[in-house]
Write a protein that holds these residues in place. Structure first.
Motif, mmCIF file in Angstrom:
data_model
loop_
_atom_site.group_PDB
_atom_site.id
_atom_site.type_symbol
_atom_site.label_atom_id
_atom_site.label_comp_id
_atom_site.label_asym_id
_atom_site.label_seq_id
_atom_site.Cartn_x
_atom_site.Cartn_y
_atom_site.Cartn_z
ATOM 1 N N ASP A 1 5.746 12.434 -0.121
ATOM 2 C CA ASP A 1 4.600 11.772 0.050
ATOM 3 C C ASP A 1 4.130 12.091 -1.614
ATOM 4 O O ASP A 1 3.305 12.742 -1.718
ATOM 5 C CB ASP A 1 3.485 11.925 0.868
ATOM 6 C CG ASP A 1 2.334 11.063 1.081
ATOM 7 O OD1 ASP A 1 2.007 10.576 -0.182
ATOM 8 O OD2 ASP A 1 1.534 11.162 1.879
ATOM 9 N N VAL B 1 3.965 16.968 0.721
ATOM 10 C CA VAL B 1 2.840 16.055 0.093
ATOM 11 C C VAL B 1 2.334 16.814 -1.033
ATOM 12 O O VAL B 1 1.750 18.028 -1.108
ATOM 13 C CB VAL B 1 1.616 15.618 1.120
ATOM 14 C CG1 VAL B 1 0.672 14.943 0.425
ATOM 15 C CG2 VAL B 1 1.925 15.163 2.491
ATOM 16 N N GLY C 1 -1.564 -1.142 -3.608
ATOM 17 C CA GLY C 1 -0.138 -1.006 -3.822
ATOM 18 C C GLY C 1 0.624 0.010 -3.463
ATOM 19 O O GLY C 1 0.040 1.278 -3.423
ATOM 20 N N TYR D 1 -3.416 2.938 -5.084
ATOM 21 C CA TYR D 1 -4.808 2.506 -4.844
ATOM 22 C C TYR D 1 -5.575 2.835 -6.001
ATOM 23 O O TYR D 1 -5.207 3.524 -6.948
ATOM 24 C CB TYR D 1 -4.990 3.515 -3.568
ATOM 25 C CG TYR D 1 -6.540 3.241 -3.262
ATOM 26 C CD1 TYR D 1 -6.887 2.016 -2.692
ATOM 27 C CD2 TYR D 1 -7.402 4.471 -3.611
ATOM 28 C CE1 TYR D 1 -8.273 1.767 -2.189
ATOM 29 C CE2 TYR D 1 -8.726 4.184 -3.089
ATOM 30 C CZ TYR D 1 -9.283 3.018 -2.752
ATOM 31 O OH TYR D 1 -10.463 2.731 -2.097
ATOM 32 N N ALA E 1 1.915 10.036 -3.382
ATOM 33 C CA ALA E 1 1.059 9.180 -3.627
ATOM 34 C C ALA E 1 -0.173 9.757 -4.527
ATOM 35 O O ALA E 1 -0.983 8.934 -5.334
ATOM 36 C CB ALA E 1 0.035 8.783 -2.205
ATOM 37 N N GLU E 2 -0.109 10.977 -4.703
ATOM 38 C CA GLU E 2 -1.447 11.708 -5.523
ATOM 39 C C GLU E 2 -0.675 12.360 -6.924
ATOM 40 O O GLU E 2 -1.297 12.965 -7.821
ATOM 41 C CB GLU E 2 -2.310 12.679 -4.884
ATOM 42 C CG GLU E 2 -2.701 12.181 -3.386
ATOM 43 C CD GLU E 2 -3.491 13.112 -2.767
ATOM 44 O OE1 GLU E 2 -3.481 14.245 -3.108
ATOM 45 O OE2 GLU E 2 -4.164 12.806 -1.805
ATOM 46 N N MET F 1 -3.596 13.594 3.608
ATOM 47 C CA MET F 1 -4.509 12.456 3.897
ATOM 48 C C MET F 1 -4.000 11.849 5.196
ATOM 49 O O MET F 1 -2.804 11.980 5.555
ATOM 50 C CB MET F 1 -4.409 11.409 2.912
ATOM 51 C CG MET F 1 -5.413 10.373 2.724
ATOM 52 S SD MET F 1 -4.448 8.763 2.726
ATOM 53 C CE MET F 1 -5.777 7.446 2.478
ATOM 54 N N ALA G 1 -2.718 9.084 5.957
ATOM 55 C CA ALA G 1 -1.882 8.045 5.850
ATOM 56 C C ALA G 1 -0.568 8.779 6.286
ATOM 57 O O ALA G 1 0.333 8.230 6.862
ATOM 58 C CB ALA G 1 -1.859 7.313 4.466
ATOM 59 N N SER G 2 -0.508 10.049 5.748
ATOM 60 C CA SER G 2 0.797 10.928 5.919
ATOM 61 C C SER G 2 1.269 10.786 7.568
ATOM 62 O O SER G 2 2.427 10.374 7.840
ATOM 63 C CB SER G 2 0.887 12.215 5.647
ATOM 64 O OG SER G 2 0.384 12.307 4.044
ATOM 65 N N SER H 1 1.458 5.738 -3.841
ATOM 66 C CA SER H 1 0.524 4.845 -3.565
ATOM 67 C C SER H 1 -0.213 4.388 -5.073
ATOM 68 O O SER H 1 0.035 4.963 -6.009
ATOM 69 C CB SER H 1 -0.655 5.379 -2.824
ATOM 70 O OG SER H 1 -1.886 4.633 -2.950
ATOM 71 N N THR I 1 0.720 -1.025 0.042
ATOM 72 C CA THR I 1 -0.006 0.173 0.075
ATOM 73 C C THR I 1 0.888 1.330 -0.045
ATOM 74 O O THR I 1 2.048 1.286 0.310
ATOM 75 C CB THR I 1 -0.800 0.077 1.393
ATOM 76 O OG1 THR I 1 0.119 0.358 2.466
ATOM 77 C CG2 THR I 1 -1.723 -1.054 1.434
ATOM 78 N N GLY I 2 0.095 2.371 -0.232
ATOM 79 C CA GLY I 2 0.986 3.650 -0.180
ATOM 80 C C GLY I 2 1.257 3.931 1.278
ATOM 81 O O GLY I 2 2.279 4.622 1.704
ATOM 82 N N THR I 3 0.569 3.383 2.204
ATOM 83 C CA THR I 3 0.508 3.788 3.504
ATOM 84 C C THR I 3 1.991 2.933 4.030
ATOM 85 O O THR I 3 2.750 3.655 4.710
ATOM 86 C CB THR I 3 -0.385 3.525 4.521
ATOM 87 O OG1 THR I 3 -1.603 4.068 4.012
ATOM 88 C CG2 THR I 3 -0.369 3.671 5.800
ATOM 89 N N LEU J 1 5.093 4.784 2.700
ATOM 90 C CA LEU J 1 5.410 5.817 3.817
ATOM 91 C C LEU J 1 5.982 5.322 5.014
ATOM 92 O O LEU J 1 7.299 5.819 5.461
ATOM 93 C CB LEU J 1 4.097 6.785 4.169
ATOM 94 C CG LEU J 1 3.499 7.616 2.952
ATOM 95 C CD1 LEU J 1 2.341 8.157 3.553
ATOM 96 C CD2 LEU J 1 4.635 8.902 3.067
ATOM 97 N N LYS K 1 -5.694 6.207 -7.854
ATOM 98 C CA LYS K 1 -4.649 6.980 -7.787
ATOM 99 C C LYS K 1 -4.242 6.954 -9.611
ATOM 100 O O LYS K 1 -4.807 6.342 -10.421
ATOM 101 C CB LYS K 1 -3.313 6.313 -7.304
ATOM 102 C CG LYS K 1 -3.673 6.344 -5.664
ATOM 103 C CD LYS K 1 -3.813 7.772 -5.032
ATOM 104 C CE LYS K 1 -4.407 7.822 -3.943
ATOM 105 N NZ LYS K 1 -3.773 7.667 -2.687
HETATM 106 C C1 LIG Z 1 -3.517 7.457 -1.145
HETATM 107 C C2 LIG Z 1 -2.588 8.170 -0.217
HETATM 108 C C3 LIG Z 1 -1.949 7.675 0.569
HETATM 109 C C4 LIG Z 1 -2.102 6.286 0.898
HETATM 110 O O1 LIG Z 1 -2.169 5.306 0.121
HETATM 111 P P1 LIG Z 1 -2.685 4.074 0.251
HETATM 112 O O2 LIG Z 1 -2.321 3.158 -0.913
HETATM 113 O O3 LIG Z 1 -4.235 4.090 0.086
HETATM 114 O O4 LIG Z 1 -2.432 3.423 1.587
HETATM 115 C C5 LIG Z 1 -0.949 8.393 1.411
HETATM 116 N N1 LIG Z 1 -0.758 9.644 1.102
HETATM 117 C C6 LIG Z 1 -1.576 10.350 0.339
HETATM 118 C C7 LIG Z 1 -1.306 11.867 0.356
HETATM 119 C C8 LIG Z 1 -2.861 9.737 -0.352
HETATM 120 O O5 LIG Z 1 -3.468 10.406 -1.278
#
Ligand SMILES: *Cc1c(COP(=O)(O)O)cnc(C)c1O
Length: 370
Positions: A152, A126, A188, A178, A154-155, A81, A83-84, A176, A54-56, A59, A181
């Motif tokens: 981060d 982020v 993932g 997800y 992820a986006e 988000m 998760a950060s 991420s 996962t993206g989490t 991190l 994304k």
């Molecule tokens: C989606 C996201 C994550 C986490 O990713 P996951 O794959 O859902 O665990 C982390 N940081 C940001 C900014 C995100 O948008």
């Protein structure tokens, strides 16, 4: 219903997933993981790309590789988000929040130095909604105070800062994959770095920290964050089309801009001249005074008309997971303002021009009371 996110699964992905299954590569062993890691590293222009589930997890592993733990502080934007900051807390470290820039919603470099203490170990910018954070001043502050930078991203797959891809600018970074994304593996993530030392720790920590000398002897507390071959196959098939996906996002943003820009009280996303924005989500702010309608009422009316939207992330001081521990209780005026008034429109890769036009026309008729 116009969904807030509809993904595109490419033909190549389907073919590669089936091939992985036919060949019996279903775990994280085998060529599919290696291929996806190599392809992603080469796309970004970094030395190491390390798959995780996962993206989490990406991190968390990036923070662990950076040596962050109990007693340390990591600077994170107040607008992000969960998760950060949760990943920071998994390591035992403390997230220290800094407010964001009012136009692009990324961490405000002017406010970072005031948040640095003797415990600070890293800054985590982020790239929110697909717009890069202003990296040069962040990297400069990090150098001056001997801190690491952990992006981060992820986006923000494919977004650029002064011509360089996000996720290649920090010491160790996280993506991420997800479902919603820019490219997806369902669930993932990926850790990216140019450092051989950080990569080595990341590779060990995502797989139970087997010792270097002897497998099944463990000299640290590791994790199982391994990605499967089916996910990697999906990712490889997606990565082949990332430039098409980025064009689709750009086209979506152009249509939204054309359809919404003259509606009073709706603030559209801006792009700094040093950035390319990948519009992970097309995010807008509502000025209740000028619009005559609050964000919540506008979202409810859009839903009545079959248009699904999402709220912005909420401020740290509204999160019991933080405030119960005495964290994030300060006031962050910009974050609070945008959290209160912001939402995002349907932004998935499978959205059609007609759907975007419907969203714009519906926004117009609601905001102008017709
Ligand atoms: C989606 C996201 C994550 C986490 O990713 P996951 O794959 O859902 O665990 C982390 N940081 C940001 C900014 C995100 O948008």
């Amino acid at each position: 219903m116009i969904p807030v996110n509809a993904p595109i699964i490419t033909q190549e992905s389907k073919m590669l997933i089936n091939r992985a299954l036919d060949e019996g590569w279903i775990s994280s062993a085998g060529p599919y993981i290696n291929d996806f890691e190599k392809e992603f590293a080469s796309y970004l222009g970094v030395k190491h790309a390390i798959t995780v589930n996962t993206g989490t997890a990406a991190l968390h592993i990036a923070l662990l590789a950076a040596g962050i733990g109990e007693g340390d502080e990591v600077i994170v934007p107040a607008f992000t988000m969960a998760a950060s900051w949760m990943a920071v807390m998994y390591t035992g470290a403390t997230p220290v929040f800094v407010d964001v820039e009012p136009d692009i919603y990324t961490i405000d470099p002017k406010l970072i130095e005031a948040a640095i203490t003797s415990k600070t170990k890293a800054i985590m910018p982020v790239h929110i909604y697909g717009h890069p954070a202003d990296m040069d001043p962040i990297v400069e502050i990090a150098k001056k105070h001997k801190l690491l930078v952990i992006e981060d991203a992820a986006e923000a797959h494919g977004a650029t800062y002064k011509g360089k891809l996000t996720g290649s600018l920090g010491d160790i970074n996280a993506f991420s994959f997800y479902a919603n994304k820019i490219i997806t593996t369902g669930e993932g993530g990926m850790v990216t770095t140019n450092s051989d030392e950080l990569a080595e720790v990341a590779i060990r920590m995502k797989d139970l920290a087997h010792s270097k000398g002897k497998r099944f002897i463990h000299d640290a507390l590791g994790y199982n964050y391994r990605m499967t071959s089916m996910q990697a196959a999906l990712g490889s098939g997606q990565l082949l089309h990332i430039s098409d996906f980025l064009s689709t996002k750009k086209h979506m943003a152009e249509l939204y801009k054309k359809g919404l820009e003259d509606i009073p009280g709706i603030t559209l996303p801006v792009t700094r001249d040093w950035a390319t924005h990948v519009y992970w989500m097309y995010a807008v702010l509502v000025d209740e005074q000028k619009c005559g309608i609050s964000k919540d009422e506008l979202r409810a009316k859009l839903l009545e008309k079959g248009i699904d939207t999402r709220d912005f992330f909420y401020a740290p001081n509204t999160q019991p997971a933080l405030t119960d521990k005495g964290l994030g209780r300060e006031s962050f005026p910009v974050t609070e303002h945008i959290a209160q008034n912001g939402f995002y429109l349907p932004s998935g890769l499978a959205i059609t021009d007609e759907q975007i036009e419907t969203v714009c026309a519906t926004m117009r008729s609601i905001c102008q009371g017709i």
